[in-house]
Design a protein around this motif. Sequence first.
Motif, PDB file in Angstrom:
ATOM      1  N   GLY A 191       0.938  -1.361   0.112  1.00 10.29           N
ATOM      2  CA  GLY A 191       0.178  -0.031  -0.070  1.00 10.29           C
ATOM      3  C   GLY A 191       0.952   1.222   0.032  1.00 10.29           C
ATOM      4  N   THR A 192       1.767   1.016   0.903  1.00  5.82           N
ATOM      5  CA  THR A 192       2.759   2.650   0.716  1.00  5.82           C
ATOM      6  C   THR A 192       3.518   2.795  -0.397  1.00  5.82           C
ATOM      7  N   ALA A 193       3.996   1.536  -1.217  1.00  9.69           N
ATOM      8  CA  ALA A 193       4.476   1.579  -2.579  1.00  9.69           C
ATOM      9  C   ALA A 193       3.654   2.309  -3.376  1.00  9.69           C
ATOM     10  N   ILE A 194       2.258   1.545  -3.369  1.00 10.08           N
ATOM     11  CA  ILE A 194       1.299   2.185  -4.492  1.00 10.08           C
ATOM     12  C   ILE A 194       1.151   3.347  -4.258  1.00 10.08           C
ATOM     13  N   ASN A 195       0.725   3.925  -2.879  1.00  9.20           N
ATOM     14  CA  ASN A 195       0.335   5.356  -2.436  1.00  9.20           C
ATOM     15  C   ASN A 195       1.452   6.373  -2.991  1.00  9.20           C
ATOM     16  N   SER A 196       2.684   5.907  -2.863  1.00 12.49           N
ATOM     17  CA  SER A 196       3.731   6.862  -2.984  1.00 12.49           C
ATOM     18  C   SER A 196       3.643   7.481  -4.586  1.00 12.49           C
ATOM     19  N   THR A 197       2.858   6.988  -5.554  1.00 15.05           N
ATOM     20  CA  THR A 197       2.743   7.236  -6.978  1.00 15.05           C
ATOM     21  C   THR A 197       1.791   8.694  -6.889  1.00 15.05           C
ATOM     22  N   LYS A 198       1.351   9.083  -5.683  1.00 13.71           N
ATOM     23  CA  LYS A 198       0.502  10.182  -5.458  1.00 13.71           C
ATOM     24  C   LYS A 198      -1.002  10.291  -6.517  1.00 13.71           C
ATOM     25  N   VAL A 199      -0.905   9.361  -7.482  1.00 17.69           N
ATOM     26  CA  VAL A 199      -2.022   9.389  -8.080  1.00 17.69           C
ATOM     27  C   VAL A 199      -2.888   8.095  -8.078  1.00 17.69           C
ATOM     28  N   MET A 200      -2.569   7.005  -7.102  1.00 13.48           N
ATOM     29  CA  MET A 200      -3.330   5.718  -7.010  1.00 13.48           C
ATOM     30  C   MET A 200      -3.402   5.525  -5.495  1.00 13.48           C
ATOM     31  N   LYS A 201      -4.332   4.840  -5.111  1.00 14.98           N
ATOM     32  CA  LYS A 201      -4.778   4.468  -3.529  1.00 14.98           C
ATOM     33  C   LYS A 201      -4.939   2.977  -3.549  1.00 14.98           C
ATOM     34  N   ALA A 202      -4.194   2.283  -2.800  1.00 12.91           N
ATOM     35  CA  ALA A 202      -4.522   0.648  -2.724  1.00 12.91           C
ATOM     36  C   ALA A 202      -5.219   0.374  -1.496  1.00 12.91           C
ATOM     37  N   GLN A 203      -5.879  -0.598  -1.538  1.00 13.73           N
ATOM     38  CA  GLN A 203      -6.608  -1.092  -0.564  1.00 13.73           C
ATOM     39  C   GLN A 203      -6.618  -2.837  -0.809  1.00 13.73           C
ATOM     40  N   GLN A 204      -6.831  -3.343   0.445  1.00 13.17           N
ATOM     41  CA  GLN A 204      -6.507  -4.869   0.317  1.00 13.17           C
ATOM     42  C   GLN A 204      -7.847  -5.721   0.298  1.00 13.17           C
ATOM     43  N   VAL A 205      -7.861  -6.531  -0.686  1.00 13.39           N
ATOM     44  CA  VAL A 205      -9.018  -7.321  -0.904  1.00 13.39           C
ATOM     45  C   VAL A 205      -8.749  -8.688   0.035  1.00 13.39           C
ATOM     46  N   VAL A 206      -9.744  -9.030   0.874  1.00 17.52           N
ATOM     47  CA  VAL A 206      -9.817 -10.155   1.432  1.00 17.52           C
ATOM     48  C   VAL A 206     -10.840 -11.067   1.460  1.00 17.52           C
ATOM     49  N   LYS A 207     -10.936 -12.466   1.631  1.00 17.19           N
ATOM     50  CA  LYS A 207     -11.956 -13.345   1.687  1.00 17.19           C
ATOM     51  C   LYS A 207     -12.448 -13.427   2.994  1.00 17.19           C
ATOM     52  N   THR A 208     -13.945 -13.617   2.823  1.00 17.89           N
ATOM     53  CA  THR A 208     -14.700 -13.740   4.123  1.00 17.89           C
ATOM     54  C   THR A 208     -14.924 -15.186   4.309  1.00 17.89           C
ATOM     55  N   GLU A 209     -15.403 -15.549   5.289  1.00 18.94           N
ATOM     56  CA  GLU A 209     -15.670 -16.987   5.577  1.00 18.94           C
ATOM     57  C   GLU A 209     -16.789 -17.505   4.709  1.00 18.94           C
TER      58      GLU A 209
END
Length: 276
Positions: A191-209
């Motif tokens: 997330g830090t690496a992607i957000n460092s582009t200043k034009v994109m923002k990352a979120q994590q996709v996780v599986k639910t039960e």
Amino acid sequence: MSAEVDALTVVNQLRDLAADPLNRRAIVEDQGCLPGLILFLDHPNPQVVYSALLAVRYLAECRANREKMKGELGMMLSLQNVVQKSTSPGETKLLASEIYEILQAAGKDEAAQAEADAASCRRKAQFFLGSNNKRAKTVVLHIDGLDDSTRRSLCEEALLKLRGVISFTFQMAVKRCVVRIRSDLKAEALGTAINSTKVMKAQQVVKTEDGGELILPFQEGSEVLVEENTDIPDYLPEEESPSEEQDKAVTRVGSITDGMGWLNTAANFLTRSFYW
């Protein structure tokens, strides 16, 4: 064009063709492509070796290919050599080790293999199936702003600089990136690496039960120190085809007819380069 550039061009094209499940059986059945990929594993250019490993890893996702790949002359030995070679980057060794374990298990414990295949069907967007190597894990990112090839290139550059990233693939249509990383690398670092582009923002996709998906934002102020990867040299940028639809996932590299046409070209190159 130099022989090294030719080799890199060919192995990158084979890697992209292998990313399409429709091409994997044909590549392995071809008399020149699989032996050529094995020879590329001993190439002096680390980029060529890494790209060849990615191609082999794609081909190994097809269970029907594994026995033939395991029995191909030089395959297992070449993978061992990559792992044992002192000059091989860490991520390259990890990927080669994972492939070796997959092929080594070919033909054994069919029940476990069937169970793994069933799980892969539920996660068909995943780049690498399962977690055969406990030192690696897969993280799925939803990236706001991943709108075109320019943004994708920025994303690639950011991820390639991050130590611990083994491989990644993009699903442009749904603005996602599936990243294979070492187990000791935190998802927040991506997330830090992607957000460092200043034009994109990352979120994590996780599986639910219950099998659904949940998109979790990285907490504000959760940026972690990003350790840059200096082992693997800069990748040559891949030219975007003007006819390629931007909303296609990168694993779809063309029709089976187009792929087989280029496969013949690649096989001819390998024959000229390695056989007398």
